[in-house]
Design an enzyme around this catalytic site. Structure first.
Site, mmCIF file in Angstrom:
data_model
loop_
_atom_site.group_PDB
_atom_site.id
_atom_site.type_symbol
_atom_site.label_atom_id
_atom_site.label_comp_id
_atom_site.label_asym_id
_atom_site.label_seq_id
_atom_site.Cartn_x
_atom_site.Cartn_y
_atom_site.Cartn_z
ATOM 1 N N THR A 56 0.829 -1.434 -0.074
ATOM 2 C CA THR A 56 0.066 0.103 -0.023
ATOM 3 C C THR A 56 0.797 1.409 0.044
ATOM 4 O OG1 THR A 56 -1.238 -1.210 1.526
ATOM 5 C CG2 THR A 56 -1.973 1.102 1.029
ATOM 6 N N THR A 57 1.864 1.245 0.975
ATOM 7 C CA THR A 57 2.720 2.442 0.896
ATOM 8 C C THR A 57 3.413 2.790 -0.558
ATOM 9 O OG1 THR A 57 3.450 1.496 3.038
ATOM 10 C CG2 THR A 57 4.464 3.590 2.073
ATOM 11 N N ASP A 97 -0.164 -8.988 7.328
ATOM 12 C CA ASP A 97 0.765 -8.982 6.049
ATOM 13 C C ASP A 97 1.379 -10.368 5.618
ATOM 14 O OD1 ASP A 97 0.203 -6.383 5.876
ATOM 15 O OD2 ASP A 97 2.380 -5.704 6.153
HETATM 16 P P1 ADP Z 1 4.322 -1.696 1.437
HETATM 17 O O1 ADP Z 1 3.178 -0.759 2.369
HETATM 18 O O2 ADP Z 1 4.472 -0.834 0.024
HETATM 19 O O3 ADP Z 1 4.223 -2.982 1.413
HETATM 20 P P2 ADP Z 1 6.668 -1.571 3.112
HETATM 21 O O4 ADP Z 1 7.125 -0.661 4.134
HETATM 22 O O5 ADP Z 1 6.252 -3.057 3.505
HETATM 23 O O6 ADP Z 1 5.655 -0.840 2.451
HETATM 24 O O7 ADP Z 1 8.171 -1.513 2.250
HETATM 25 C C1 ADP Z 1 8.133 -2.438 1.039
HETATM 26 C C2 ADP Z 1 9.242 -2.309 0.340
HETATM 27 O O8 ADP Z 1 10.341 -2.531 1.165
HETATM 28 C C3 ADP Z 1 9.401 -3.080 -0.801
HETATM 29 O O9 ADP Z 1 9.752 -2.444 -1.943
HETATM 30 C C4 ADP Z 1 10.544 -4.195 -0.268
HETATM 31 O O10 ADP Z 1 11.107 -4.523 -1.571
HETATM 32 C C5 ADP Z 1 11.323 -3.509 0.320
HETATM 33 N N1 ADP Z 1 12.114 -4.135 1.408
HETATM 34 C C6 ADP Z 1 11.692 -5.119 2.263
HETATM 35 N N2 ADP Z 1 12.732 -5.806 2.980
HETATM 36 C C7 ADP Z 1 13.911 -5.017 2.563
HETATM 37 C C8 ADP Z 1 15.348 -5.031 2.576
HETATM 38 N N3 ADP Z 1 15.889 -5.977 3.490
HETATM 39 N N4 ADP Z 1 16.022 -4.201 1.677
HETATM 40 C C9 ADP Z 1 15.457 -3.652 0.775
HETATM 41 N N5 ADP Z 1 14.382 -3.427 0.520
HETATM 42 C C10 ADP Z 1 13.473 -4.098 1.309
HETATM 43 MG MG MG Z 2 4.867 -4.304 3.254
#
Ligand code: ADP
Ligand code: MG
Length: 553
Positions: free
Chosen positions: A96-97, A395
């Site tokens: 969502t973010t 999630d």
């Molecule tokens: P959303 O609400 O969009 O799911 P999040 O705060 O969960 O937002 O962040 C998701 C993003 O973080 C994705 O682009 C994912 O690939 C990235 N992400 C998660 N873990 C890592 C990591 N260890 N290193 C880099 N990016 C990451």
């Molecule tokens: Mg997420």
């Protein structure tokens, strides 16, 4: 036009109207502002937001869906974006973010094109083409996975919950394992190697107190109620469960009837009659063979006494949703009148037991007829912690459901967005004309995702972008930034940062659709706010709130 010099009014007095590019710009500004708020929450190094509602209740989270839900957004375009974010959350439960941030960046880039005097319809056309191509590229670079391989599932879940506060590695590893166990238990394996389940099939029950590490997975249903009478058994094996949505009480007449009581005998007769009816109800329950009663409504004290005498364990005022879950779990049937209760309506569980959890008692129904019933009992010191753990579990379950449905993954850490951007630029050159500019703007918007992730580590986003472009140019299609280590790496999959294809797909689609919807509006006709109505409503709401009982019985 004016008739005899009298202006023709078609709108109510006080109506504000913005048209043409002014309207588009105003809407873009609002959507950008919302995206700006969410930007810093993206990824595991994203920061939290503290939201205070009109009653002073606070929520601390970096969950995009929760932030937009709790924010009381005013501007209609921003509201539209909020609705889209909610839809994304309902559909895939993650991303969502990213969707809101991407929509905001797409609009920001569109604004730059408007400044160069490019017509909105060309931008819309270019973005539509870019979306189609982006989804095609996405499907091409997605990697098939084996969903029976627990290690893969673990990586997907860990990536999804990495951005939530859950109190360190031990906790998130425990939550991940529980979510995987739960998902594997409730899901149905299909002939085509996929699995299917609904996230709601996993019951999440929160109980304040204790430690997050005390959170447990129960193979059965847990009800946040206690056994109603001290004389009843606390533990019943081989439970035959009656599920009632009627009260075990004698119905009081709707109208006030006047009964003239002239002697003590009459009072006794009157009470005896009531007791007799209740006894008959209990006798009937015992007769069909039930040794546990789960009731949605009340149970009269006299009925409780009779039930206890028969050694029947009873629970009252159970939530309707719990009763329905029990119906599925125990194979029983909810019955509305005790008179109609039949032996085949009873559900089965190997064990029904009341256990002490913290300072409260809860009823556990385990070893159900349908082994697919599971509950995660969440423990934690405060409501805030409980809520964030619940969001993490949701999630986790959502990404599992998504990868079960379509067993393919994409690399995280901005790798996928960057690869799509690179390929879109080649495509843009082929399209040519002014649309080329729009497709290139789309590519630039996608590149914001790795740049924002880079900023969250304190790295220079432009430097990271250049390095990533170089790696992708050399053919490292999964190169991204690992924000935990802060390193730009050649392969995010090897870093275990992976996401379901379905989440990425929905994220991009949602973002573009929202951006297009906002860009297509060239006329905003806003009625003057009906202030008095709103204020009245608010007052009423506050009044209701203050009358809410502090606890339920
Ligand atoms: P959303 O609400 O969009 O799911 P999040 O705060 O969960 O937002 O962040 C998701 C993003 O973080 C994705 O682009 C994912 O690939 C990235 N992400 C998660 N873990 C890592 C990591 N260890 N290193 C880099 N990016 C990451
Ligand atoms: Mg997420």
């Amino acid at each position: 036009m004016a008739l005899y010099g009298i202006p023709v009014l078609i709108l109510k007095e006080g109506t504000r109207r913005t048209v043409g590019r002014d309207a588009i710009r105003a809407n873009i500004a609002a959507a950008k502002a919302l995206a700006e708020v969410l930007k810093t929450s993206l990824g595991p190094r994203g920061l939290d937001k503290m939201l205070v509602d009109s009653f002073g209740d606070i929520t601390v989270t970096n969950d995009g869906a929760t932030i937009v839900k709790e924010m009381e957004v005013q501007h209609p375009a921003a509201k539209l974006l909020v609705e889209v974010a909610k839809a994304q959350d309902a559909e895939v439960g993650d991303g969502t973010t990213s969707a809101v941030v991407l929509a905001g960046t797409l609009l920001a880039k569109a604004e730059e094109l408007l400044d160069q005097d490019i017509h909105p319809s060309i931008i819309i056309e270019g973005y539509t083409k870019a979306l189609r191509e982006a989804l095609r590229i996405l499907r091409e670079i997605a990697v098939p996975v084996n969903i029976e391989d627990r290690d893969t599932l673990r990586k997907i879940v860990r990536t999804a919950i990495a951005s939530k506060y859950v109190g360190g590695d031990i906790v998130s590893s425990k939550l991940s394992e529980m979510a995987i166990d739960a998902a594997l238990t409730v899901s149905e394996k299909k002939p085509d190697e996929t699995r299917e389940f609904r996230v709601d099939d996993v019951k999440i029950e929160k109980k304040k107190g204790g430690n997050v590490l005390d959170t447990q997975l129960i193979y059965g249903i847990v009800i946040d109620k206690e056994v109603v009478h001290p004389g009843m058994p606390r533990r019943v094996e081989n439970a035959k469960i009656a599920l009632l949505d009627a009260a075990l009480e004698v119905e009081k007449p709707e109208i006030t009837a006047k009964i003239n009581i002239t002697s003590p005998d009459m009072i006794k007769a009157f009470l005896d009659e009531e007791a007799k009816i209740l006894k008959e109800m209990v006798d009937k329950i015992a007769e069909v063979g039930a040794n546990v009663v789960i009731c949605q409504k009340g149970i009269d004290e006299v009925a409780q006494h009779f039930l206890a005498k028969k050694g029947i364990l009873a629970v009252r005022r159970v939530k309707r949703s719990d009763l329905e879950k029990l119906e599925r779990a125990t194979g029983g049937k909810i019955v509305s009148s005790v008179r109609d209760l039949k032996p085949e309506d009873l559900g089965y569980a190997a064990l029904v037991e009341e256990r002490k959890i913290g300072n409260d008692k809860m009823v556990f129904i385990e070893g159900c007829k349908n082994p697919k019933a599971v509950t995660i009992l969440v423990r934690g010191a405060s409501d805030m912690v409980l809520d964030e753990i619940e969001r993490s579990l949701k999630d986790a379950l959502n990404v599992l459901r998504n990868v079960f449905k379509t067993p393919k993954i994409c690399s995280g850490g901005g790798a996928t967005e960057l690869e799509i951007a690179m390929k879109l630029r080649d495509y843009a050159a082929k399209v040519g004309g002014k649309e080329q500019l729009a497709i290139e703007a789309f590519a630039a918007a996608l590149e914001e995702i790795p740049m924002i992730l880079a900023s969250s580590t304190g790295k220079d986003p432009l430097e990271v972008l250049m390095k990533l472009r170089q790696l992708h140019g050399e053919g490292h299609i999964h190169a991204g930034i690992n924000v935990i280590t802060g390193e730009v790496v050649k392969n995010m999959i090897e870093e275990n940062v992976i996401e379901p294809l379905l989440v990425k797909e929905a994220m991009i689609k949602t973002a573009v659709e929202a951006a297009l919807a906002i860009m297509k509006i060239d006329d905003v006709i806003a009625a003057s706010p009906a202030k008095k109505e709103k204020e009245k409503e608010k007052e009423k709401k506050e009044e209701e709130e203050s009358f809410k009982p502090s606890s339920e019985f």
